[in-house]
Write a protein that holds these residues in place. Structure first.
Motif, short mmCIF file in Angstrom:
data_model
loop_
_atom_site.label_atom_id
_atom_site.label_comp_id
_atom_site.label_asym_id
_atom_site.label_seq_id
_atom_site.Cartn_x
_atom_site.Cartn_y
_atom_site.Cartn_z
N ARG A 387 0.83 -1.21 0.00
CA ARG A 387 0.00 0.00 0.00
C ARG A 387 0.85 1.25 0.00
O ARG A 387 0.59 2.20 -0.70
CB ARG A 387 -0.91 -0.01 1.24
N TYR A 391 0.78 4.22 -2.69
CA TYR A 391 0.51 5.62 -2.38
C TYR A 391 1.66 6.51 -2.84
O TYR A 391 1.45 7.64 -3.26
CB TYR A 391 0.30 5.80 -0.87
N TYR A 397 -3.92 10.86 -1.16
CA TYR A 397 -5.36 11.11 -1.01
C TYR A 397 -6.06 10.84 -2.32
O TYR A 397 -6.27 11.73 -3.14
CB TYR A 397 -5.60 12.53 -0.50
N GLU A 405 -14.10 9.02 -1.28
CA GLU A 405 -12.81 8.46 -0.91
C GLU A 405 -12.64 7.08 -1.58
O GLU A 405 -13.55 6.27 -1.57
CB GLU A 405 -12.85 8.30 0.61
N TRP B 393 -7.25 1.50 22.97
CA TRP B 393 -6.34 1.48 21.82
C TRP B 393 -6.85 2.41 20.72
O TRP B 393 -6.10 3.18 20.13
CB TRP B 393 -6.22 0.05 21.31
N HIS B 397 -5.29 5.88 19.38
CA HIS B 397 -4.94 5.99 17.98
C HIS B 397 -5.62 7.13 17.28
O HIS B 397 -5.08 7.72 16.36
CB HIS B 397 -5.26 4.68 17.28
N MET B 401 -4.26 9.50 14.36
CA MET B 401 -4.76 9.40 13.00
C MET B 401 -6.21 8.97 13.02
O MET B 401 -6.74 8.59 14.05
CB MET B 401 -3.93 8.40 12.23
N GLU B 404 -9.47 4.97 9.99
CA GLU B 404 -9.01 4.36 8.75
C GLU B 404 -8.04 5.33 8.11
O GLU B 404 -8.42 6.38 7.63
CB GLU B 404 -10.21 4.11 7.83
N GLU B 405 -6.80 4.97 8.15
CA GLU B 405 -5.79 5.90 7.73
C GLU B 405 -5.77 6.22 6.23
O GLU B 405 -5.50 7.33 5.87
CB GLU B 405 -4.41 5.44 8.22
N PRO B 406 -6.11 5.28 5.33
CA PRO B 406 -5.63 5.47 3.95
C PRO B 406 -6.09 6.75 3.30
O PRO B 406 -5.30 7.64 3.06
CB PRO B 406 -6.18 4.26 3.22
N GLY B 408 -8.60 8.63 4.46
CA GLY B 408 -9.33 9.44 5.43
C GLY B 408 -8.69 10.80 5.62
O GLY B 408 -7.69 11.13 5.00
N PRO B 410 -6.50 13.66 6.83
CA PRO B 410 -5.13 13.60 7.32
C PRO B 410 -5.10 13.88 8.81
O PRO B 410 -5.82 14.75 9.30
CB PRO B 410 -4.42 14.69 6.53
N LEU B 416 2.33 10.74 15.38
CA LEU B 416 2.25 9.47 16.08
C LEU B 416 3.56 8.96 16.68
O LEU B 416 3.57 8.66 17.87
CB LEU B 416 1.65 8.40 15.18
N GLN B 420 3.91 7.68 20.60
CA GLN B 420 3.94 6.25 20.84
C GLN B 420 5.17 5.90 21.66
O GLN B 420 5.11 5.14 22.62
CB GLN B 420 3.97 5.55 19.48
#
Lengths: 411, 624
Positions: A387, A391, A397, A405, B393, B397, B401, B404-406, B408, B410, B416, B420
Motif C-alpha cells: 500500500r 501511495y 489522497y 474516498e 487502543w 490511535h 490518525m 481508517e488511515e488510507p 481518510g 489527514p 504518532l 507512541q
C-alpha cells in the motif's frame, strides 16, 4: 553510534550470563518451545560423547546436527555458554551494520526518485527522513538482543542461534555487496537447515539491483548459482571427511537434519516454505530486502520443528519497517494474539504433560493459533508495504471517480 | 479475516466498539455471570456416564463380609493408639503381616515453618506403615492404593479397621492383576506426601524420610478413606486436590455406581443430590453444590489426602463416612462392599484412567459440566477487559490518525511516532516496579521469616504476616511514583497507555489461572474485572488510578516459576504456575491470617481436619 550498541551488547550479555548462572537455565533448555529435536543442546552433547566413544553420532538417530557443528563444539564444548553469547552478539552486530547500510541505500534511492519526480506530489508525509532512520539499526540490534525469544533460545543453547548468525551474516555480506562471502554464508546456513536456500533469490535480486553483479550477463547468475552449489558440495565433502567412515547409506549421514523433515505427513509442510518464493519474487522484485524479511518469516512459520529462536530473527526486522506502522491494520489484535499464545504455551504444556488434565489438542490448538497470528502479522506487513508503495506513486489522497474516498482492493 | 480487511465493515465495527463500549461491557459481564449460573440447568449440565470400557460393562459380585473383624481391628487399633499416644506401628506391622501382606514402614520428619500450636514443636516426625498385597497373576507393574490418613487425634480408627479387614478379604481372592497397597499414614497429609515423594523418589518439600524398602508398580488409582464411627449414614466424596486439580471423572462414576448398587447414600460437598432436575428446585440445589465446589477448588487446598496423589498423576478421591442424625444407618460391611467393588473394577483397568473428563464442575454426583461449557463464563468476563482495551487502543490511535488511515482525513493533531515512544518508555518503570512487587510478595515472606524472628521479638507466623503488610504498605508508594512518571508528558495518553497494558496483562493472567484452576480464575475475574474496567482517572489527583490498576496485578503475577527441586519422576522438569504463586501470595496470606485467628478461637476451625492439619495444609500449599 557505537557507544549505544556497546551498551546494548553489555546489557544483553549480562542478562544472558545471569540466566546461565541461575537455576532457570536447565529449565529453559528443556522447554519444547525453545528447543526442538533438531536444535537441542542435549543432543549435541550426546553426539559429542558418542563421537568420543568412537561411535558414529548418527547411529542412534538421536543426533541431528551437522558434522561441522559437532566439529566446532568438539573444541569449544567447555566454552559453550560463551559461544552462544558471542553468536547472539555477532548476529546483532551483523544486523546493525547491515541495516545501517541498507538505510543508506534506501535513502539514496528515495532521493534519486524524488529528483526524478517519480513520487506523487502529496506524499510528503510518507517520505522518510534521516532523523527517523537514525536509530533504526540500533533498534534492530536491541530487538534482536533483548527479545525474550532470543534470550530464551540463547540460554537454552539452541543451535538455532548459530543458524541465525549465519543468516545475519549472509544479509550483511549481501548488503555490503560481496557475492562470494554471501554465497559462503548462505551455503553454510543452508547446510545446517535446508530452508535458507530460499533466501538465495532475494539475495541474488539485491546483488543484481545494486550492480554488484553485472545484470546484463545471464552468465553472472549462473556463476553465482554455481558458486553456491560448489560451496555446498564442498561443505558436504568436508563433513564427509570429518565424520570419517562413509556408511553404505551416507545421505542420512550428510543431511541428517533435512531428512527429518521428509516424514510423509510433514512433506507438504516442508515444501510449503518453497511455495512462496516465486510469487514473492515476482511481487517484490524491486524490494529484495523486504522480500528477504518475508521469506525469513515464512521459514520461521512453516519450517518443520520451529522454535522461538526462528521467530526472533524476523522480529528483529520490525524496526526497519517502522514507516509501515501507519498502514498496519491489525497490529494490536495480532500482538495480543502472539503474546497470549506465548504465555499459554507453557500453561497448556504443563496441563498436558504434568497435570495430565488437558490433552495434546489444547497445546496444538495454541501452536496453531500462534502460527495463524504470525501469518496474519506477516501478511499485514506485506499488505502495508504494498500500500505504501502504491501511495508513493499514486498519491496519498485518492478519490474515486465520483469524488468519494477511494478504496484500495488488493487483487 | 474478511471482516478485518474490509475497511467499510471495519470502520462500522470500530464505531460499534467505541460507541457501545459501556453497554457491551456490562452485557458481557452479565452474560458471564448468567452463563455461570445457567451451568446447573440441564442443557448445560449433563448426566455422567462411564467412559472407561474396562470398568463399564463387567459385572462384579461383592463378597466382603468382615464387618465384625473390621470393628475388632478398629477397637484394637484405637486401644493401642491411646496407649502409645502415636501411631501403633508395631501393632499395625504385626496385624498386617498376620493377614498376609508384605509389610514395610517408612519414617519421616519435617521441620514446620511455624511451631505447632498444641505441642510447640517445629519438628514433626512420624512413621507410615504400608502393606503390599502382591497380585498372584501378574508381575508387579501396576498397583492400586487404599490409604487411611491418621491425624494426631484419635479419629479414623474405623477406617484403619476396615482397611485391615478388606486386606484380609482381598488376600483370599485369586483374581488380582494389580498389586494393592494398604497404606496408613501418620500426621495426615504430611505422611501421605512423605510416602508419595519416597515412592516416586523425589523430594519437593524438603522432607527427610527413609527410603522405601518395598514398592509395587505404577499407581493407577488411589482411594483415601476417612471413617470415625462404626456406622455411617452417608458417604461424602471429596474430589478437589492440590491447586484445584481433579481426578478423572470415571473414578467418581465408579464410586457412584457402587453406591447405587449397594443402596448407600452418597453426598457431594455434604449435599444430597437433587432428584428432579427439570423443576427449579433441582438446579437451585445443584447450584449450591456447584458453588461449594468452586470455593473449595479455588482455595487450592487438597480436600483430603487424595489431593496429593493427583499431583503424581494418580487418580484419587477421598471417601468420608458421615454419621448424622438420620435414621437409616449402614454398617462397615456396606462401606467395605462398595470399596471392594471399586477395587475389583479398578483391577480390570488395562491402561491408566484417561477416557473421561479431567476438567469438570459438579452440580451433583450424577451431573457434570464439561470444560467446553463452563469456559465461556470466564471468557465473557475476560471479554470485558478485551473490549475496554480495544476502546483505549482506538482512543489512543484517534489522537494520532483517523480510524481508517488510507484516504481518510489527514491526521491533524499529534504526530504518532513520538507519542507512541513516550507512551511505551514511560510505562517501563511502573510495570517493572509492579513486577518486582509481585516477586517480593512471592519470595520475601518466606525468606524474611527467619531474619525477622532473629532480629525482632515476633513469632514466625506473625513475621510472615508483617512482611506481607510491609510489602503492601510499600506498594502504596507506587501510584505516586507512577504519577510522576506518567504525568510529565501527555498525562492523558499516559494513563490510557498504562491502563491498556494493565488490562491486557490482567486478562492474560486471569486466562492462564482459569485454565489451570477454573474456579480461582472465575472468582478472581468476577471481582477484579469490574474494578479494572471501571478504574478511570477523573481529576488530577485520581490520575494515578491506572497505576493502582497496575498494582492490582501484583496479586496475580503470571510467571513461570521454577520449583527449587523439580520432580524428576518423569525424567522431566516440572513447571509450576502462577496458581501456586497465587497460593503463596494471596491465599497463604489469607490462610495465615485465618491461622492467627484460629489460635484465638479454636472453635472456628471446625471440619474434619482440625487445626493441626489445617496448619499442615497451609504450609503444604506454601511449599508446593
Amino acid at each position: 553510534m557505537a557507544a549505544p550498541l556497546v551498551l546494548v551488547l553489555v546489557v544483553a550479555v549480562t542478562v544472558r550470563a545471569a540466566l546461565f548462572r541461575s537455576s532457570l537455565a536447565e529449565f529453559i533448555s528443556e522447554r519444547v518451545e525453545v528447543v526442538s529435536p533438531l536444535s537441542s543442546w542435549k543432543r549435541v552433547v550426546e553426539g559429542l560423547s558418542l563421537l568420543d566413544l568412537g561411535v558414529s553420532p548418527y547411529s542412534g538417530a538421536v543426533f541431528h546436527e551437522t558434522p561441522l557443528i559437532i566439529y566446532l563444539f568438539h573444541f569449544l564444548i567447555d566454552y559453550a555458554e560463551l559461544v552462544f553469547m558471542i553468536t547472539d552478539a555477532l548476529t546483532a552486530i551483523a544486523l546493525y551494520f547491515a541495516i545501517q547500510d541498507f538505510n543508506k541505500v534506501v535513502f539514496k534511492k528515495q532521493k534519486l526518485l524524488l529528483e526524478l519526480d517519480q513520487y506523487a506530489p502529496d506524499v510528503a508525509e510518507l517520505i522518510r527522513t534521516p532523523m527517523e532512520m537514525r536509530y533504526i539499526p540500533l533498534k534492530v540490534a536491541l530487538f534482536y538482543l533483548l527479545n525474550p525469544y532470543t534470550i530464551l533460545s540463547c540460554v537454552a543453547k539452541s543451535t538455532c542461534a548459530i543458524n541465525n548468525t549465519l543468516i545475519a551474516f549472509f544479509i550483511l555480506t549481501t548488503i555490503k555487496g560481496s557475492a562470494f562471502l554471501s554465497a559462503i554464508f548462505l551455503a553454510l546456513a543452508t547446510y545446517q537447515s535446508l530452508y535458507p536456500l530460499t533466501l538465495f533469490v532475494p539475495g541474488l535480486l539485491y546483488l543484481l539491483q545494486t550492480r554488484h553483479i553485472n545484470p546484463n550477463s545471464a552468465a553472472a547468475v549462473h556463476t553465482c548459482e554455481n558458486e553456491e552449489q560448489s560451496l555446498l558440495d564442498l561443505f558436504l565433502g568436508v563433513c564427509h571427511d570429518v565424520c570419517g567412515k562413509p556408511s553404505g547409506n551416507h545421505l542420512p549421514l550428510l543431511l541428517p537434519s533435512q531428512l527429518l523433515g521428509f516424514h510423509p505427513r510433514s512433506l507438504w509442510l516442508y515444501i510449503n516454505v518453497f511455495f512462496y518464493t516465486i510469487p514473492l519474487a515476482i511481487k517484490l522484485k524491486e524490494h529484495p530486502i523486504f522480500f528477504m524479511f518475508i521469506q525469513i518469516a515464512v521459514i520461521a512459520i512453516f519450517k518443520s520443528y520451529p522454535t522461538v529462536g526462528d521467530v526472533a530473527l524476523y522480529m528483529a526486522f520490525f524496526p526497519v519497517w517502522n514507516h509501515l506502522y501507519r498502514f498496519l491494520r491489525n497490529i494490536f489484535v495480532l500482538t495480543c494474539i502472539i503474546i497470549v499464545c506465548s504465555l499459554l504455551f507453557p500453561v497448556l504444556w504443563h496441563l498436558w504433560i504434568y497435570a495430565g488434565s488437558a490433552n495434546s489438542n489444547f497445546f496444538y490448538a495454541i501452536t496453531l493459533t500462534f502460527n495463524v497470528g504470525q501469518i496474519l502479522l506477516i501478511s499485514d506487513y506485506f499488505y502495508a508495504f504494498l500500500r505504501r508503495e502504491y501511495y508513493l506513486t499514486h498519491g496519498l489522497y485518492l478519490t474515486a471517480k465520483d469524488g468519494t474516498e477511494a478504496m484500495l482492493v488488493l487483487k | 479475516m474478511g471482516l478485518l480487511s474490509d475497511p467499510v465493515r471495519r470502520r462500522a465495527l470500530a464505531r460499534l466498539v467505541l460507541r457501545l463500549n459501556a453497554p457491551l461491557c456490562v452485557l458481557s459481564y452479565v452474560a458471564g455471570i448468567a452463563w455461570f449460573l445457567a451451568l446447573v440447568f440441564p442443557p448445560l449440565t449433563q448426566r455422567t456416564y462411564m467412559s472407561e470400557n474396562a470398568m463399564g460393562s463387567t459385572m462384579v459380585e461383592e463378597q466382603f463380609a468382615g464387618g465384625d473383624r473390621a470393628r475388632a481391628f478398629a477397637r484394637d487399633f484405637a486401644a493401642h493408639r491411646k496407649k502409645s499416644g502415636a501411631l501403633p506401628v508395631a501393632w499395625l506391622e504385626r496385624t498386617m503381616r498376620s493377614v498376609g501382606l508384605e509389610v514395610y514402614t517408612q519414617s519421616f520428619s519435617r521441620k514446620l515453618p511455624f511451631p505447632d500450636e498444641t505441642h510447640e514443636r517445629y519438628m514433626v516426625s512420624g512413621t507410615n506403615v504400608y502393606g503390599i498385597l502382591r497380585a498372584p497373576r501378574a508381575a508387579s507393574t501396576e498397583s492400586l492404593v487404599l490409604t487411611v490418613p491418621c491425624g494426631s487425634d484419635s479419629t479414623n480408627s474405623q477406617a484403619v479397621g476396615l482397611l485391615l479387614a478388606l486386606a484380609a478379604h482381598f488376600r483370599g481372592q485369586i483374581y488380582w492383576a494389580k498389586d494393592i497397597v494398604f497404606l496408613v499414614t501418620e500426621h495426615d497429609l504430611l505422611g501421605t506426601e512423605a510416602w508419595l515423594e519416597a515412592y516416586h523418589d523425589v523430594n519437593v518439600t524438603g522432607m527427610q524420610s527413609s527410603p522405601l524398602q518395598g514398592r509395587a508398580g505404577a499407581i493407577q488409582a488411589a482411594v483415601a478413606l476417612e471413617l470415625s464411627s462404626d456406622v455411617v449414614t452417608s458417604l461424602d466424596v471429596a474430589v478437589e486436590g492440590l491447586n484445584g486439580q481433579l481426578p478423572n471423572l470415571d473414578l467418581l462414576n465408579l464410586f457412584q455406581t457402587f453406591c447405587q448398587k449397594g443402596g448407600l447414600l452418597c453426598t457431594l460437598q455434604g449435599k444430597l443430590q437433587p432428584e428432579d432436575w427439570t423443576s427449579l428446585d433441582g438446579p437451585l440445589q445443584g447450584l449450591q453444590t456447584l458453588l461449594l465446589m468452586v470455593l473449595r477448588q479455588a482455595s487450592g487446598r487438597p480436600h483430603g489426602s487424595h489431593g496429593l496423589f493427583l499431583r503424581y498423576r494418580v487418580e484419587a478421591l477421598t471417601l468420608r463416612g458421615i454419621n448424622s442424625f438420620r435414621q437409616y444407618k449402614y454398617d462397615l460391611v456396606a462401606v467395605g462392599k462398595a470399596l471392594e467393588g471399586m477395587f475389583r473394577k479398578l483391577n480390570h483397568l488395562l491402561e491408566r484412567l484417561h477416557q473421561s473428563f479431567f476438567l469438570y464442575l459438579l452440580p451433583g454426583l450424577s451431573r457434570f459440566v464439561s470444560i467446553g461449557l463452563y469456559m465461556p463464563a470466564v471468557g465473557f468476563l475476560l471479554l470485558v477487559l478485551g473490549l475496554k482495551a480495544l476502546e483505549l487502543w482506538m482512543q489512543l490511535h484517534e489522537a494520532g490518525m483517523g480510524l481508517e488511515e488510507p484516504g481518510g482525513a489527514p491526521g491533524p493533531s499529534v504526530p504518532l511516532p513520538p507519542s507512541q515512544g513516550v507512551g511505551l518508555a514511560s510505562l517501563v518503570a511502573p510495570l517493572l516496579i509492579s513486577q518486582a512487587m509481585g516477586l517480593a510478595l512471592y519470595v520475601l515472606p518466606v525468606l524474611g521469616q527467619h531474619v525477622a524472628t532473629q532480629h525482632f521479638p515476633v513469632a514466625e507466623a506473625e513475621a510472615v504476616v508483617l512482611t506481607l503488610l510491609a510489602i503492601y504498605a510499600a506498594g502504596l508508594a507506587l501510584p505516586h511514583n507512577t504519577h510522576r512518571v506518567v504525568s510529565t508528558q501527555a498525562p492523558d495518553r499516559g494513563w490510557m497507555a498504562l491502563k491498556l497494558v494493565a488490562l491486557i496483562y490482567l486478562a492474560l493472567q486471569l486466562g492462564c489461572i482459569a485454565l489451570t484452576n477454573f474456579s480461582l480464575g472465575f472468582l478472581l475475574a468476577t471481582t477484579m474485572v469490574p474494578t479494572a474496567a471501571l478504574a478511570k482517572p477523573h481529576g488530577p489527583r485520581l490520575e494515578c488510578n491506572g497505576a493502582i490498576l497496575a498494582r492490582c496485578n501484583l496479586h496475580l503475577q503470571v510467571q513461570a516459576i521454577l520449583l527449587p527441586q523439580p520432580p524428576k519422576y518423569l525424567g522431566l522438569q516440572s513447571f509450576v504456575l502462577v496458581a501456586r504463586l497465587e497460593c503463596s501470595g494471596v491465599i497463604s496470606a489469607h490462610c495465615k491470617l485465618r491461622l492467627l485467628g484460629s489460635s484465638a478461637s479454636p472453635a472456628s476451625a471446625s471440619g474434619v481436619a482440625g487445626i493441626t492439619s489445617m496448619r499442615h495444609h497451609t504450609w503444604l500449599i506454601l511449599y508446593f
